[in-house]
Design a protein around this motif. Structure first.
Motif, PDB file in Angstrom:
ATOM      1  N   TYR A   1       0.841  -1.188   0.000  1.00 27.51           N
ATOM      2  CA  TYR A   1       0.000   0.000   0.000  1.00 27.51           C
ATOM      3  C   TYR A   1       0.889   1.255   0.000  1.00 27.51           C
ATOM      4  N   PRO A   2       0.666   2.163  -0.934  1.00 29.37           N
ATOM      5  CA  PRO A   2       1.561   3.325  -1.058  1.00 29.37           C
ATOM      6  C   PRO A   2       1.381   4.319   0.084  1.00 29.37           C
ATOM      7  N   VAL A   3       2.502   4.668   0.718  1.00 33.17           N
ATOM      8  CA  VAL A   3       2.488   5.671   1.784  1.00 33.17           C
ATOM      9  C   VAL A   3       3.635   6.647   1.546  1.00 33.17           C
ATOM     10  N   ASP A   4       3.547   7.822   2.155  1.00 36.55           N
ATOM     11  CA  ASP A   4       4.615   8.810   2.035  1.00 36.55           C
ATOM     12  C   ASP A   4       5.887   8.309   2.714  1.00 36.55           C
ATOM     13  N   ASP A   5       6.995   8.928   2.376  1.00 34.80           N
ATOM     14  CA  ASP A   5       8.299   8.508   2.894  1.00 34.80           C
ATOM     15  C   ASP A   5       8.393   8.610   4.415  1.00 34.80           C
ATOM     16  N   ASP A   6       7.604   9.506   5.004  1.00 35.24           N
ATOM     17  CA  ASP A   6       7.676   9.671   6.458  1.00 35.24           C
ATOM     18  C   ASP A   6       6.692   8.775   7.214  1.00 35.24           C
ATOM     19  N   VAL A   7       6.048   7.858   6.505  1.00 33.14           N
ATOM     20  CA  VAL A   7       5.109   6.917   7.135  1.00 33.14           C
ATOM     21  C   VAL A   7       5.711   5.515   7.104  1.00 33.14           C
ATOM     22  N   ASN A   8       5.711   4.864   8.250  1.00 38.41           N
ATOM     23  CA  ASN A   8       6.235   3.498   8.363  1.00 38.41           C
ATOM     24  C   ASN A   8       5.104   2.539   8.701  1.00 38.41           C
ATOM     25  N   VAL A   9       5.076   1.414   8.007  1.00 38.34           N
ATOM     26  CA  VAL A   9       4.059   0.388   8.230  1.00 38.34           C
ATOM     27  C   VAL A   9       4.752  -0.889   8.689  1.00 38.34           C
ATOM     28  N   TYR A  10       4.307  -1.406   9.827  1.00 36.87           N
ATOM     29  CA  TYR A  10       4.912  -2.601  10.401  1.00 36.87           C
ATOM     30  C   TYR A  10       3.848  -3.688  10.518  1.00 36.87           C
ATOM     31  N   ILE A  11       4.198  -4.912  10.098  1.00 39.47           N
ATOM     32  CA  ILE A  11       3.226  -6.001  10.026  1.00 39.47           C
ATOM     33  C   ILE A  11       3.619  -7.115  10.990  1.00 39.47           C
ATOM     34  N   PHE A  12       2.668  -7.477  11.851  1.00 43.04           N
ATOM     35  CA  PHE A  12       2.857  -8.524  12.855  1.00 43.04           C
ATOM     36  C   PHE A  12       1.897  -9.671  12.530  1.00 43.04           C
ATOM     37  N   VAL A  13       2.443 -10.847  12.239  1.00 42.43           N
ATOM     38  CA  VAL A  13       1.621 -11.986  11.823  1.00 42.43           C
ATOM     39  C   VAL A  13       1.541 -13.004  12.959  1.00 42.43           C
ATOM     40  N   ALA A  14       0.309 -13.349  13.330  1.00 38.78           N
ATOM     41  CA  ALA A  14       0.082 -14.304  14.419  1.00 38.78           C
ATOM     42  C   ALA A  14      -0.837 -15.423  13.938  1.00 38.78           C
ATOM     43  N   HIS A  15      -1.000 -16.426  14.805  1.00 40.18           N
ATOM     44  CA  HIS A  15      -1.919 -17.540  14.543  1.00 40.18           C
ATOM     45  C   HIS A  15      -1.561 -18.246  13.238  1.00 40.18           C
ATOM     46  N   THR A  16      -0.344 -18.772  13.184  1.00 44.19           N
ATOM     47  CA  THR A  16       0.182 -19.333  11.938  1.00 44.19           C
ATOM     48  C   THR A  16       0.070 -20.851  11.836  1.00 44.19           C
ATOM     49  N   THR A  17      -0.471 -21.520  12.843  1.00 38.77           N
ATOM     50  CA  THR A  17      -0.608 -22.971  12.777  1.00 38.77           C
ATOM     51  C   THR A  17      -1.388 -23.367  11.528  1.00 38.77           C
ATOM     52  N   GLY A  18      -0.841 -24.319  10.773  1.00 39.56           N
ATOM     53  CA  GLY A  18      -1.535 -24.809   9.586  1.00 39.56           C
ATOM     54  C   GLY A  18      -1.318 -23.973   8.344  1.00 39.56           C
ATOM     55  N   VAL A  19      -0.477 -22.938   8.409  1.00 45.93           N
ATOM     56  CA  VAL A  19      -0.246 -22.109   7.227  1.00 45.93           C
ATOM     57  C   VAL A  19       0.387 -22.950   6.122  1.00 45.93           C
ATOM     58  N   GLU A  20      -0.040 -22.712   4.890  1.00 45.13           N
ATOM     59  CA  GLU A  20       0.472 -23.484   3.762  1.00 45.13           C
ATOM     60  C   GLU A  20       1.932 -23.123   3.479  1.00 45.13           C
ATOM     61  N   PRO A  21       2.747 -24.122   3.145  1.00 44.98           N
ATOM     62  CA  PRO A  21       4.168 -23.849   2.895  1.00 44.98           C
ATOM     63  C   PRO A  21       4.415 -22.784   1.842  1.00 44.98           C
ATOM     64  N   ASP A  22       3.578 -22.723   0.800  1.00 44.96           N
ATOM     65  CA  ASP A  22       3.827 -21.750  -0.262  1.00 44.96           C
ATOM     66  C   ASP A  22       3.493 -20.319   0.156  1.00 44.96           C
ATOM     67  N   MET A  23       2.905 -20.136   1.341  1.00 45.83           N
ATOM     68  CA  MET A  23       2.618 -18.801   1.834  1.00 45.83           C
ATOM     69  C   MET A  23       3.713 -18.280   2.766  1.00 45.83           C
ATOM     70  N   VAL A  24       4.518 -19.174   3.312  1.00 49.45           N
ATOM     71  CA  VAL A  24       5.471 -18.788   4.349  1.00 49.45           C
ATOM     72  C   VAL A  24       6.507 -17.795   3.833  1.00 49.45           C
ATOM     73  N   GLU A  25       7.035 -18.025   2.640  1.00 48.37           N
ATOM     74  CA  GLU A  25       8.025 -17.100   2.087  1.00 48.37           C
ATOM     75  C   GLU A  25       7.424 -15.707   1.931  1.00 48.37           C
ATOM     76  N   MET A  26       6.161 -15.645   1.495  1.00 52.46           N
ATOM     77  CA  MET A  26       5.487 -14.349   1.367  1.00 52.46           C
ATOM     78  C   MET A  26       5.378 -13.654   2.719  1.00 52.46           C
ATOM     79  N   LEU A  27       5.083 -14.412   3.777  1.00 48.29           N
ATOM     80  CA  LEU A  27       5.000 -13.826   5.116  1.00 48.29           C
ATOM     81  C   LEU A  27       6.316 -13.172   5.499  1.00 48.29           C
ATOM     82  N   PHE A  28       7.397 -13.904   5.340  1.00 51.84           N
ATOM     83  CA  PHE A  28       8.698 -13.396   5.782  1.00 51.84           C
ATOM     84  C   PHE A  28       9.231 -12.293   4.870  1.00 51.84           C
TER      85      PHE A  28
END
Length: 283
Positions: A185-212
Motif C-alpha cells: 500500500y503506497p504511503v509517504d516517505d515519512d510513514v512506516n508500516v509494520y506487520i505482525f503476523v500471528a496464529h500461523t498454525t496450519g499455514v500453507e508452505p507456499d505462503m510462508v516465504e510471502m510472510l517473511f
C-alpha cells in the motif's frame, strides 16, 4: 440482531460463540502443546479442554460478550500484544490496526487497549457488533471502522490510519494474501508500516516465504512450514516452545525493546533449535 463470533484457537480449532455460549467446536489435529502442558498441565488438547479454556475467557474477561474488557496489563512475558504495548509506550509505534471480537476492525492508540484487545484472542475469523464493546473502545479513543457490521479489514484500517496522520503504524493480521497488499500500500516517505503476523498454525508452505518477505514479526505457533523455513533461513528469534521470529531488522528492534524492558536475553539466531521444546505435532 445476530450474535455470532468465530475464532480459531489452540492450534487450528474453530470455535463458534453465540450469545455468550459455545455452540460449535471443531476437533484439532494438534493434540499436544508444551506451552499448555506447562501452564495448565494439559496432556491432550481435546474438546473438553478447549471448551473449558474458551469458557474461562468468556467468564474471565467477557470475550465475545457485552462484558468484554478492552484494557489490560501484560499477560505473558513476550507475545505480540506485549511487544506492541511496550513499543507504543516507548513512542516507536503511534497506532495499531487490529481486530476485536464484538467490534471488528479497530484503530488503537492506547497501549493498554492494544494489550486488552489482542492479549487473549487467537485468530478472529468473523464477528458481529456488540454495542457495549464498541462504546467501551470508543471511550478509550479507539476508532471502530465498521460499527454496523464489525467487518474485519485491516487494509481499510491502514488507509484510515494514514488519513488520520499516523506515522508509525503497526498492523496485526493472521496469514492471508492481504499481507502483501498491506506491504504494497503506497504511503509517504515519512510513514512506516509494520506487520505482525500471528496464529500461523496450519499455514500453507507456499505462503510462508510471502510472510517473511512482507512482515516484520511472525509467530511460530505450531507451524511445521514456518519451522522448516526458519531452520533454513535462520532469522533472529526469541523463545523455545513457541518462538517469535524477526522477519525484518525493524522487527528485531521491536522484539528487543520488549526483551530489554523485562530484562530478558535479546534475540538470538542460534541454530539448530532444540526440537524437544516444540509441540510434538506441527501442522
Amino acid at each position: 440482531m445476530e450474535d455470532r463470533h468465530v475464532i480459531e484457537t489452540l492450534g487450528k480449532v474453530k470455535v463458534v460463540i453465540e450469545n455468550g455460549e459455545i455452540t460449535e467446536v471443531e476437533s484439532s489435529e494438534m493434540k499436544y502443546c508444551p506451552m499448555f502442558h506447562a501452564m495448565h498441565k494439559v496432556d491432550e488438547l481435546n474438546e473438553e479442554f478447549i471448551r473449558k479454556n474458551i469458557n474461562f475467557r468468556i467468564h474471565d474477561f467477557g470475550m465475545c460478550t457485552p462484558d468484554r474488557v478492552v484494557e489490560m496489563d501484560d499477560l505473558v512475558t513476550v507475545g505480540i500484544s506485549e511487544i506492541l504495548k511496550t513499543n507504543m509506550e516507548k513512542g516507536n509505534i503511534d497506532c495499531v490496526v487490529g481486530v476485536c471480537d464484538g467490534a471488528g476492525t479497530v484503530l488503537m492508540t492506547n497501549p493498554r487497549v492494544v494489550q486488552g484487545v489482542g492479549g487473549r484472542v487467537s485468530g478472529l475469523i468473523s464477528t458481529t457488533p456488540i454495542p457495549e464493546v464498541i462504546k467501551n473502545l470508543e471511550e478509550t479513543g479507539s476508532v471502530v471502522l465498521y460499527p454496523e457490521t464489525a467487518e474485519l479489514n485491516q487494509l481499510e484500517g491502514l488507509k484510515l490510519a494514514v488519513e488520520k496522520g499516523y506515522k508509525n503504524i503497526a498492523i496485526t493480521v493472521i496469514p492471508s494474501p492481504m499481507i502483501k497488499e498491506l506491504r504494497e500500500y503506497p504511503v509517504d516517505d515519512d510513514v512506516n508500516v509494520y506487520i505482525f503476523v500471528a496464529h500461523t498454525t496450519g499455514v500453507e508452505p507456499d505462503m510462508v516465504e510471502m510472510l517473511f518477505e512482507n512482515a516484520d514479526i511472525v509467530t511460530a505457533c505450531a507451524s511445521k512450514a514456518i519451522s522448516d523455513y526458519t531452520d533454513e533461513k535462520k532469522p533472529y528469534y526469541y523463545g523455545l516452545k513457541v518462538p517469535i521470529f524477526c522477519a525484518s531488522e525493524k522487527g528485531r528492534e521491536f522484539l528487543d525493546t520488549r526483551l530489554e524492558k523485562i530484562n530478558k536475553p535479546l534475540t538470538t539466531n542460534d541454530y539448530p533449535r532444540n526440537k524437544d521444546d516444540m509441540p510434538h505435532k506441527l501442522l
